[in-house]
Enzyme design. Structure first.
Site, short mmCIF file in Angstrom:
data_model
loop_
_atom_site.label_atom_id
_atom_site.label_comp_id
_atom_site.label_asym_id
_atom_site.label_seq_id
_atom_site.Cartn_x
_atom_site.Cartn_y
_atom_site.Cartn_z
N MET A 29 0.80 -1.17 -0.01
CA MET A 29 0.02 0.09 -0.07
C MET A 29 0.74 1.36 0.09
SD MET A 29 -3.02 -1.26 2.62
CE MET A 29 -1.89 -1.67 4.02
N VAL A 32 7.70 3.38 3.26
CA VAL A 32 7.66 3.97 4.59
C VAL A 32 9.30 4.60 4.47
CG1 VAL A 32 8.05 3.65 7.02
CG2 VAL A 32 6.27 2.26 5.58
N LYS A 47 5.19 7.51 5.96
CA LYS A 47 4.47 6.54 5.22
C LYS A 47 3.69 7.40 4.00
CE LYS A 47 2.20 3.02 7.04
NZ LYS A 47 2.71 1.88 6.66
N ASP A 141 -5.52 -5.64 10.44
CA ASP A 141 -4.51 -6.31 9.72
C ASP A 141 -3.46 -6.64 10.71
OD1 ASP A 141 -2.13 -5.39 7.23
OD2 ASP A 141 -3.03 -7.23 7.66
#
Length: 710
Positions: A29, A32, A47, A141
């Site tokens: 996604m 970082v 991020k 998650d």
């Protein structure tokens, strides 16, 4: 220090505040980075979302809302969200920087943990989840990659909010998450709540105790299917000797039905701490002598981690991915680091009094030398000096760019002749362009052409017809329930729509009807079988019931067609469901001896239950069955029949009636339960009992008393 990588964002200033220093990790996604907050002079984790997510306005709105919700959550076991923003096409989230390792690093190094260390790790994670649940946040998650072990000894859970924002931005039927830890309701699309996080925490505890994940597969869809249709085994099955309380804790957290799990993190935390205090030291420090520590398939490089940290690159189920029946993509890629080994961290933790104290200091503290750094800036001693050097260098770059755009020669008005030439050239170009456009859109590639009708023609003939019209086309084979395989279904766009010749038309060619493999639903409950057939693209047909001695009632004992047959979509599969064992006719055993009666019932498939008290009977001899319940009818096989055993007739004291009137003697003897026989002498004129047999003692009830009457 972090390994230099070719990344255009490195050494840039984001939002006039955050200097990007190095890349920490890359996931499905976002990427970082380690950055410096120039305003507060501190290290942060930056991020940065991938461009396809940052370009979705709806996603950004959800992302902003989730970031604000996560920022309101302040807890020692949760990575803090400090800031978020959007600059041009860059969407970012600023989080607390946690130097150290992830729980995944620890598991890669150790294989499995002692119960004491596993429960201590889980305690911190669940404590953070409990605070989030009370604030109305669901993580979605939870996995070892998102559990950070700071150098200071703190344990923190990262990435609140991002999983939900990404999930709600995906299409229906896809699911963003790590399949190894997905709750069944997330796979089936039922939606997530606090109990989904509890399920993931339970899977994580199983892995910490055993060193392996409960479900694995070659593709993510296999693992997701296992979460829905299988029960998580007890950890002691993989690591014999673990305390039963640990088995019960894992299976409570990973119950298939969310209603059977702890309602939220706070409920689980209370039970977890109770178990930690109730287990003995031997149980907490247990090492199974017969089970060697699990060896990870591919050891990760230990080092500094933040949120989307490495995990196991070769482990399919350890990645955050989109659950589809294909190999996953976008697995987390980690930039190499030279941090101390995770084993060293855990050894220090086990020798200390706290959970994870004394983790080694972060290896990437800024040790600048006098050479050029990896961003191309002159090296300057000290953090402040290096930051000033970056600002000066970027200012020089901007000034050079402005100088390059400034023209060195000014254009002045020319002669009339020159202007005439330019006007003539311009007119010529316009006429040529008009002529070219007329040809292009009249007879050239831009001309309109009607798409010919090619339905139900062989694929080769359909291709030839499209080619004859000068159309560009691609062929796409699709399933079709009506058109036979090898024939054209039609085109996209449909005939006779007009298109330009340079536009590509898709020729749809039939592969015939799509066939679906019949799943094996034998031994499934009827409801489960119907759901599995529906999931396989088929339907449940007629349902019949039949008795079966070995299959419990309500479960499927036969299916037509059989498993692995290939059928068209929606084809019904007939099912036969067990009604359990056939009923048994109850035999009559009244009057039979006890042992013979018991054997007769057992031969009939029933069991005999002997009543605790016997009863007297004048008709049934002692030791024989007086009554049975039930006396007849049908019973399930194995059902009990209660037998009452005779104790024979009761013994009664015999009174003497010699010299008394015969009528009185008869009446009273019959009331006592005897039978009376009268022998009259001389016609029994006086009606007086002359003799009696027996005349005293006891006699069985119902026996005959003989009276001699004169």
């Amino acid at each position: 220090m972090h390994e230099p990588v070719n990344d255009p964002l490195l050494e840039t200033l984001v939002d006039n505040r955050y200097v990007v220093r190095s890349r920490i990790a890359r996931g499905g996604m976002s990427t970082v980075y380690l950055a410096t907050d120039t305003r507060l002079d501190r290290d942060v984790a930056l991020k940065v979302l991938y461009p396809h997510l940052a370009a979705d306005r709806g996603f950004l709105d959800r992302f902003e809302r989730e970031a604000k919700s996560a920022a309101r959550l302040s807890h020692p076991h949760v990575v803090g969200v400090l800031d978020q923003g959007i600059e041009d096409s860059l969407a970012y989230l600023v989080m607390e920087y946690v130097p150290g390792h992830t729980l995944r690093d620890v598991l890669n190094e150790r294989g499995r943990l002692t119960p004491r260390l596993a429960l201590a790790m889980l305690d911190a994670v669940v404590d953070g989840l409990a605070a989030a649940h009370e604030a109305g946040l669901v993580h979605r998650d939870v996995k070892p990659e998102n559990v950070l072990l700071a150098s200071s000894g703190a344990i923190k859970i990262a990435d609140f909010g991002l999983a939900r924002a990404v999930t709600t931005s995906t299409n229906t039927g896809t699911l963003v998450g790590t399949v190894a830890y997905l709750a069944p309701e997330l796979v089936t699309g039922a939606g997530a709540d606090e109990r989904s996080d509890i399920y993931s925490a339970g899977i994580m505890l199983y892995e910490m105790l055993t060193g392996v994940q409960p479900f694995t597969g070659e593709v993510p869809i296999q693992v997701a299917f296992a979460h829905v249709h299988s029960t998580v085994p007890a950890p002691s099955a993989a690591c014999p000797g673990l305390a039963q309380d640990l088995d019960e804790l894992v299976q409570w957290c990973t119950a298939q039905d969310p209603e059977d799990r702890p309602v939220d993190g706070r409920a689980l935390l209370g039970e977890l701490r109770h178990i930690r205090t109730s287990l003995t030291d031997a149980q907490l420090d247990f090492h199974s002598p017969g089970v060697p520590p699990a060896q990870p398939g591919h050891a990760a490089q230990p080092g500094n981690s933040q949120a989307e940290s490495p995990g196991q690159p070769n482990s399919l189920t350890a990645r955050t991915s989109v659950v589809r029946p294909v190999a996953p993509s976008g697995a987390t890629e980690v930039i190499g680091r030279t941090e101390p080994h995770a084993t060293e961290v855990i050894q220090r933790a086990e020798n200390a009094t706290t959970v994870l104290p004394g983790l080694p200091p972060q290896a990437d503290e800024q040790d600048y030398d006098d050479e050029m750094d990896d961003g191309g800036y002159p090296a300057v001693s000290g953090r402040a000096g290096r930051r000033q050097a970056r600002r000066d260098f970027k200012a020089q770059q901007k000034q050079s760019s402005r100088d390059a755009q400034r023209p060195e020669v000014s254009l002045r008005p020319g002669s009339p002749r020159r202007r005439g030439v330019l006007v003539g050239l311009l007119i010529f170009l316009l006429v040529a362009a008009a002529a070219f456009a007329g040809w292009f859109f009249g007879a050239g590639p831009g001309a309109l052409v009607s798409i010919p009708e090619v339905s139900n023609t062989p694929a080769a003939a359909a291709s030839a017809r499209l080619g004859d019209e000068g159309l560009r086309y691609t062929t796409n084979e699709v399933y079709d329930e009506v058109v036979a395989a090898g024939l054209a279904i039609g085109t996209d766009p449909n005939a006779p729509e007009q298109v330009r010749r340079f536009q590509t038309v898709t020729l749809l060619v039939s592969k015939g009807p799509e066939l679906f493999s019949v799943p094996n639903v034998i031994q499934r409950t009827l409801e489960s079988a119907e759901e599995e057939l529906s999931a396989a693209g088929l339907a449940a047909g007629s349902v019949t019931e039949d008795f079966n001695e070995s299959v419990p009632a309500g479960r499927v004992i036969a299916q037509v067609p059989a498993a692995d047959a290939e059928l068209r979509r929606g084809t019904p599969v007939d099912l036969t469901v067990s009604k359990g064992p056939a009923p048994v006719e109850v035999p009559s055993v009244v009057g039979q001896a006890e042992d013979r009666a018991v054997k007769a019932l057992e031969d009939a498939g029933l069991t005999a239950s002997i009543a605790p008290s016997r009863v007297n009977s004048t008709d049934v001899p002692k030791g024989a069955v007086v009554t049975q319940s039930p006396a007849g009818g049908l019973l399930e096989r194995g059902a009990a029949v209660t037998l009452t055993i005779s104790d024979g007739p009761r013994m009664i004291q015999v009174p003497s009636y010699i010299g008394k009137q015969a009528d009185t003697a008869r009446r009273e003897l019959e009331e006592l339960g005897f039978k009376v026989q009268v022998n009259e002498i001389l016609g029994g004129f006086f009606g007086t009992v002359r003799a009696q047999d027996p005349s005293s003692g006891t006699a069985p009830e119902g026996s005959v008393i003989t009276l001699t009457v004169v």
